[in-house]
Each structure stands twice: as C-alpha cells, then as structure tokens.
Design a protein around this motif. Sequence first.
Motif, mmCIF file in Angstrom:
data_model
loop_
_atom_site.group_PDB
_atom_site.id
_atom_site.type_symbol
_atom_site.label_atom_id
_atom_site.label_comp_id
_atom_site.label_asym_id
_atom_site.label_seq_id
_atom_site.Cartn_x
_atom_site.Cartn_y
_atom_site.Cartn_z
ATOM 1 N N GLU A 75 -6.642 1.855 5.871
ATOM 2 C CA GLU A 75 -6.971 0.848 4.718
ATOM 3 C C GLU A 75 -5.846 0.243 4.462
ATOM 4 O O GLU A 75 -6.109 -1.038 4.287
ATOM 5 N N VAL A 76 -4.762 0.689 4.451
ATOM 6 C CA VAL A 76 -3.757 0.008 4.140
ATOM 7 C C VAL A 76 -2.871 -0.751 5.345
ATOM 8 O O VAL A 76 -2.255 -1.846 5.027
ATOM 9 N N ARG A 77 -3.547 -0.651 6.587
ATOM 10 C CA ARG A 77 -2.835 -1.132 7.522
ATOM 11 C C ARG A 77 -2.731 -2.509 7.720
ATOM 12 O O ARG A 77 -1.638 -3.414 7.869
ATOM 13 N N ASP A 78 -3.737 -3.349 7.255
ATOM 14 C CA ASP A 78 -3.654 -4.872 7.227
ATOM 15 C C ASP A 78 -3.412 -5.587 5.922
ATOM 16 O O ASP A 78 -3.312 -6.699 5.717
ATOM 17 N N ARG A 86 1.500 -0.171 -2.447
ATOM 18 C CA ARG A 86 1.702 0.502 -3.541
ATOM 19 C C ARG A 86 0.602 0.385 -4.482
ATOM 20 O O ARG A 86 0.133 1.410 -5.342
ATOM 21 N N ALA A 87 0.176 -0.767 -4.791
ATOM 22 C CA ALA A 87 -1.127 -1.000 -5.826
ATOM 23 C C ALA A 87 -2.236 -0.376 -5.194
ATOM 24 O O ALA A 87 -3.140 0.201 -6.048
ATOM 25 N N VAL A 118 3.329 6.573 2.274
ATOM 26 C CA VAL A 118 2.285 5.841 2.615
ATOM 27 C C VAL A 118 3.152 4.452 2.993
ATOM 28 O O VAL A 118 2.749 4.017 4.075
ATOM 29 N N VAL A 119 4.048 3.979 2.267
ATOM 30 C CA VAL A 119 4.899 2.838 2.431
ATOM 31 C C VAL A 119 5.514 3.172 3.891
ATOM 32 O O VAL A 119 5.682 2.114 4.625
ATOM 33 N N ARG A 120 6.186 4.241 4.053
ATOM 34 C CA ARG A 120 6.982 4.579 5.075
ATOM 35 C C ARG A 120 6.131 4.489 6.360
ATOM 36 O O ARG A 120 6.676 3.843 7.200
ATOM 37 N N GLY A 121 5.012 5.204 6.466
ATOM 38 C CA GLY A 121 3.918 4.952 7.493
ATOM 39 C C GLY A 121 3.599 3.725 7.748
ATOM 40 O O GLY A 121 3.466 3.174 8.969
ATOM 41 N N TRP A 122 3.297 2.778 6.800
ATOM 42 C CA TRP A 122 2.846 1.426 6.835
ATOM 43 C C TRP A 122 3.822 0.587 7.709
ATOM 44 O O TRP A 122 3.653 -0.329 8.345
ATOM 45 N N ARG A 126 3.801 -1.203 11.326
ATOM 46 C CA ARG A 126 4.281 -2.685 11.493
ATOM 47 C C ARG A 126 5.092 -2.965 12.298
ATOM 48 O O ARG A 126 5.267 -3.937 13.081
ATOM 49 N N GLU A 127 6.303 -2.097 12.261
ATOM 50 C CA GLU A 127 7.514 -2.266 13.265
ATOM 51 C C GLU A 127 7.200 -1.991 14.582
ATOM 52 O O GLU A 127 7.442 -2.655 15.638
ATOM 53 N N ALA A 128 6.357 -0.803 14.788
ATOM 54 C CA ALA A 128 5.658 -0.761 16.052
ATOM 55 C C ALA A 128 4.876 -1.679 16.882
ATOM 56 O O ALA A 128 5.149 -2.061 18.120
ATOM 57 N N ALA A 129 4.061 -2.370 15.790
ATOM 58 C CA ALA A 129 3.373 -3.411 16.299
ATOM 59 C C ALA A 129 3.983 -4.621 16.570
ATOM 60 O O ALA A 129 3.576 -5.583 17.314
ATOM 61 N N ALA A 130 5.411 -4.941 16.054
ATOM 62 C CA ALA A 130 6.213 -5.952 16.107
ATOM 63 C C ALA A 130 6.854 -5.930 17.215
ATOM 64 O O ALA A 130 7.325 -7.107 18.057
ATOM 65 N N THR A 131 7.379 -4.998 17.625
ATOM 66 C CA THR A 131 8.123 -4.714 18.872
ATOM 67 C C THR A 131 7.114 -4.787 20.003
ATOM 68 O O THR A 131 6.295 -3.938 20.231
#
Length: 154
Positions: A75-78, A86-87, A118-122, A126-131
């Motif tokens: 749910e927080v992925r996008d 955080r919200a 959750v933020v750490r996983g998010w 995102r870093e894995a998707a960016a590289t």
Amino acid sequence: MDSWEASVEARIRAAQERGEFDNLPGMGKPIPGRGQPYDESWWIKSFLEREKIPTDLLLPTPLQLRRRIEQLPDEVRDLPTEESVRAFVADLNAQIVSWLRTPTGPRVSVRPVNADDVVRGWRAEREAAATPTPAPSAPPRRRGWRAPWHRRRA
C-alpha cells in the motif's frame, strides 16, 4: 381452497396467453446452482459476487487490521514522499489504537506498526527500483552432444 387454486391457475394461464412470461431474463438458461449441493449461505455469496463487495469487509475488526498490516508494504509502495508514508502509518496506528481501547470480535494480537521500519522498507524498495539491473549476458552457445549415429558422413 380448490376455487382459490383454480383462480390462480386461470390468471397464470391468461398471463401466458398474453405473453407476459415471454422474454424474461434467464429464459432458456439453466437454473444457477442446480445439481450442486445445498449451501446455506448461497444468498450472501451471490450478493457479494453480484455487488462486487470485497470479502475482507466481512472479517472482524482485528482480522481486518492484521490484513492491512500484512498489505502495508504494497500500500505504501507508490506513495511519493516519506511524510506521506508516515501519515499512512499514523492513520493505520490510530485505527489500531482505537480498536485496542475497545476491543470487539475475536481476541487477536494486533500491535501498532513501527513507522521507522515501514519507511526503511519503503526507501530500500525505491532504491532497488532506481538502480538499473544489468541485463543478463547470454550464455555462450554450446554445441549440443550428438550421438555417433547422427554425425554427418564425409
């Protein structure tokens, strides 16, 4: 009683002659569920299917909360920013705390979610998707083994 049944039959026959039963929905189709064992909750299943209601809404509150916790990474992925993540987690935690104050339904262990995890996983996702991942190189082409009787004769 016989005169009442006769009058009903006469009305049905008259309606048939007028064609009021022609072109009804489902005409000529088999009755749904015929030939299957009787299911006591057939009506609720058909209602949920017809109205496209998610079955998660039938779960008790603690199980709905557990399901939302399990689906949290998806749910927080996008979500675009860390603040929005955080919200989202804060909103979910508010619902969990509200349920913990006045629990209803089955006794299921539900705890507030750690927003930092959750933020750490998010971030990691995102870093894995960016590289960019390097394209796999094609393995060297090997000549296949051929049986002696398949060899070409010179």
